[in-house]
Design a protein around this motif. Structure first.
Motif, PDB file in Angstrom:
ATOM      1  N   CYS A  76      44.990  15.262  98.546  1.00 56.75           N
ATOM      2  CA  CYS A  76      44.671  14.192  97.583  1.00 56.75           C
ATOM      3  C   CYS A  76      43.175  13.921  97.563  1.00 56.75           C
ATOM      4  O   CYS A  76      42.565  13.769  96.492  1.00 56.75           O
ATOM      5  CB  CYS A  76      45.427  12.921  97.945  1.00 56.75           C
ATOM      6  SG  CYS A  76      47.203  13.020  97.703  1.00 56.75           S
ATOM      7  N   SER A  80      40.718  14.758  94.338  1.00 63.02           N
ATOM      8  CA  SER A  80      40.042  13.601  93.749  1.00 63.02           C
ATOM      9  C   SER A  80      38.531  13.783  93.767  1.00 63.02           C
ATOM     10  O   SER A  80      37.843  13.482  92.786  1.00 63.02           O
ATOM     11  CB  SER A  80      40.417  12.321  94.506  1.00 63.02           C
ATOM     12  OG  SER A  80      41.803  12.089  94.455  1.00 63.02           O
ATOM     13  N   TYR A  92      45.073   9.980  89.092  1.00 61.71           N
ATOM     14  CA  TYR A  92      45.769   9.482  90.278  1.00 61.71           C
ATOM     15  C   TYR A  92      47.287   9.607  90.147  1.00 61.71           C
ATOM     16  O   TYR A  92      47.975   9.906  91.127  1.00 61.71           O
ATOM     17  CB  TYR A  92      45.391   8.027  90.533  1.00 61.71           C
ATOM     18  CG  TYR A  92      43.952   7.830  90.948  1.00 61.71           C
ATOM     19  CD1 TYR A  92      43.513   8.252  92.206  1.00 61.71           C
ATOM     20  CD2 TYR A  92      43.025   7.237  90.093  1.00 61.71           C
ATOM     21  CE1 TYR A  92      42.189   8.081  92.599  1.00 61.71           C
ATOM     22  CE2 TYR A  92      41.710   7.073  90.477  1.00 61.71           C
ATOM     23  CZ  TYR A  92      41.287   7.490  91.724  1.00 61.71           C
ATOM     24  OH  TYR A  92      39.976   7.328  92.098  1.00 61.71           O
ATOM     25  N   ILE A  95      48.245  13.254  90.711  1.00 55.30           N
ATOM     26  CA  ILE A  95      48.075  13.592  92.128  1.00 55.30           C
ATOM     27  C   ILE A  95      49.205  12.987  92.953  1.00 55.30           C
ATOM     28  O   ILE A  95      49.779  13.642  93.838  1.00 55.30           O
ATOM     29  CB  ILE A  95      46.704  13.097  92.627  1.00 55.30           C
ATOM     30  CG1 ILE A  95      45.577  13.907  91.971  1.00 55.30           C
ATOM     31  CG2 ILE A  95      46.609  13.201  94.145  1.00 55.30           C
ATOM     32  CD1 ILE A  95      44.193  13.397  92.288  1.00 55.30           C
ATOM     33  N   THR A  99      51.884  15.501  94.973  1.00 55.15           N
ATOM     34  CA  THR A  99      51.896  15.460  96.440  1.00 55.15           C
ATOM     35  C   THR A  99      53.046  14.608  96.973  1.00 55.15           C
ATOM     36  O   THR A  99      53.689  14.962  97.969  1.00 55.15           O
ATOM     37  CB  THR A  99      50.563  14.923  96.974  1.00 55.15           C
ATOM     38  OG1 THR A  99      50.308  13.622  96.413  1.00 55.15           O
ATOM     39  CG2 THR A  99      49.425  15.856  96.605  1.00 55.15           C
ATOM     40  N   LEU A 130      49.329  20.669  92.580  1.00 52.75           N
ATOM     41  CA  LEU A 130      48.088  19.898  92.698  1.00 52.75           C
ATOM     42  C   LEU A 130      46.882  20.767  92.363  1.00 52.75           C
ATOM     43  O   LEU A 130      45.968  20.326  91.659  1.00 52.75           O
ATOM     44  CB  LEU A 130      47.974  19.346  94.118  1.00 52.75           C
ATOM     45  CG  LEU A 130      46.735  18.500  94.417  1.00 52.75           C
ATOM     46  CD1 LEU A 130      46.724  17.241  93.560  1.00 52.75           C
ATOM     47  CD2 LEU A 130      46.688  18.131  95.898  1.00 52.75           C
TER      48      LEU A 130
END
Length: 315
Positions: A76, A80, A92, A95, A99, A130
């Motif tokens: 993550c 990011s 966000y 993600i 995940t 991801l």
């Protein structure tokens, strides 16, 4: 020390070294928080690999869960930071879904319906999704330069590595009934080596991007007048030469405007230099707004300014 242990310690060592390197970069560039997030990402992945090989006192099952939580948090942070570095809005929700879904499936096949093979597939598919999400975000900026293009390609390769490599090895090896022999299997060896290679390549690309940021900032400082925010004389001459060359080759019209502020010395004498600085800054802002990104505006003297306008005739 056996070969398996050496390979197991390879990724944590690389991760900690890269995390320390990004942390040093952040200490010298505090205005770029994505560097701190990158350092956090690599530092989190180190215990993730260690807890795959070493068991905590809480038992093997919870140790594996802690390991995969570290991997998830690291993924993550890494995704990011990469997206934020290019000024893109960090996805966000995407993600969290990729995940979180992988970690939830891993927990299901750990506690509810124990199955090592499906735990492997769950986490790898989550990380693959991801990686492809990051590639989709970088698709719009991949033409900005070589580092952007390299990171875009590496994101695609990372997604394929997590999905295609995992499927090929699992199908070729067959299901994993338990952890017996797992850390000597072709899956684990290829996972460690591919992760080490991709981590190094991604980190080198990000280091290059950070170095280019520094060079760009230094160039901007040497070519920009700090008071007005416009190009200084040197910066304007270089920019103007480039624009004139482009207009000449394309046979586009181009116009130049030279301007100065009348009675500026009297203004400074009567109202003070602070007011004079405000007048210069305000006038420069109007010039910059009127010029736009297509032309060039510069402060070439104390109260003297120049503007070059491509695609404009004298009228």
């Amino acid at each position: 020390m056996d070969t398996g242990l050496l390979i197991a310690l390879l990724n944590p060592t690389i991760a900690l070294a890269l995390g320390a390197a990004f942390l040093v970069l952040w200490f010298h560039q505090r205005h770029r928080p994505y560097l701190a997030v990158l350092a956090t990402s690599y530092c989190l992945s180190a215990p993730g690999f260690l807890f795959q090989y070493f068991t905590l006192p809480v038992g093997m099952v919870l140790t594996k869960l802690v390991s995969n939580i570290c991997f998830t948090a690291a993924g993550c942070c890494l995704s990011s930071a990469i997206v934020a570095r290019y000024g893109r809005r960090v996805p966000y929700v995407g993600i969290a879904l990729t995940t979180g879904g992988g970690l939830a499936a891993f927990s299901w096949f750990m506690f509810v319906q124990p199955d090592l093979t499906w735990r492997i597939l769950s986490m790898n598919f989550g990380f693959g999704a991801l990686s492809l999400l990051v590639a989709a975000e970088l698709r719009t900026v991949r033409g900005n330069g070589p580092t952007e293009k390299i990171l875009f390609v590496l994101s695609l390769l990372s997604g394929l590595n997590f999905v295609v490599r995992t499927l090929i090895v699992v199908i070729a090896h067959g299901p994993f009934p338990s952890y017996d022999g797992f850390y000597g299997s072709s899956y684990w060896t290829t996972a460690l080596l591919s992760h080490a290679l991709l981590s190094l390549l991604i980190a080198l690309s990000l280091f290059s991007a950070a170095a280019l940021d520094v060079l760009k900032a230094l160039k901007a400082e040497t070519h920009t007048d700090p008071l007005s925010g416009l190009l200084n004389r040197r910066g304007f001459e270089e920019r103007a030469a480039l624009l004139l060359d482009q207009c000449a080759k394309a046979k586009f019209p181009v116009a130049m405007v030279l301007a100065d502020l009348d009675h500026f010395k009297a203004l400074n004498d009567q109202h003070g230099h602070a007011v004079g600085d405000r007048v210069i800054a305000d006038f420069a802002a109007k010039l910059s707004f009127a010029t736009g990104t297509r032309g060039a505006a510069g402060r070439i003297g104390g109260e003297e300014f120049a503007v070059l306008l491509p695609l404009c005739d004298l009228a």
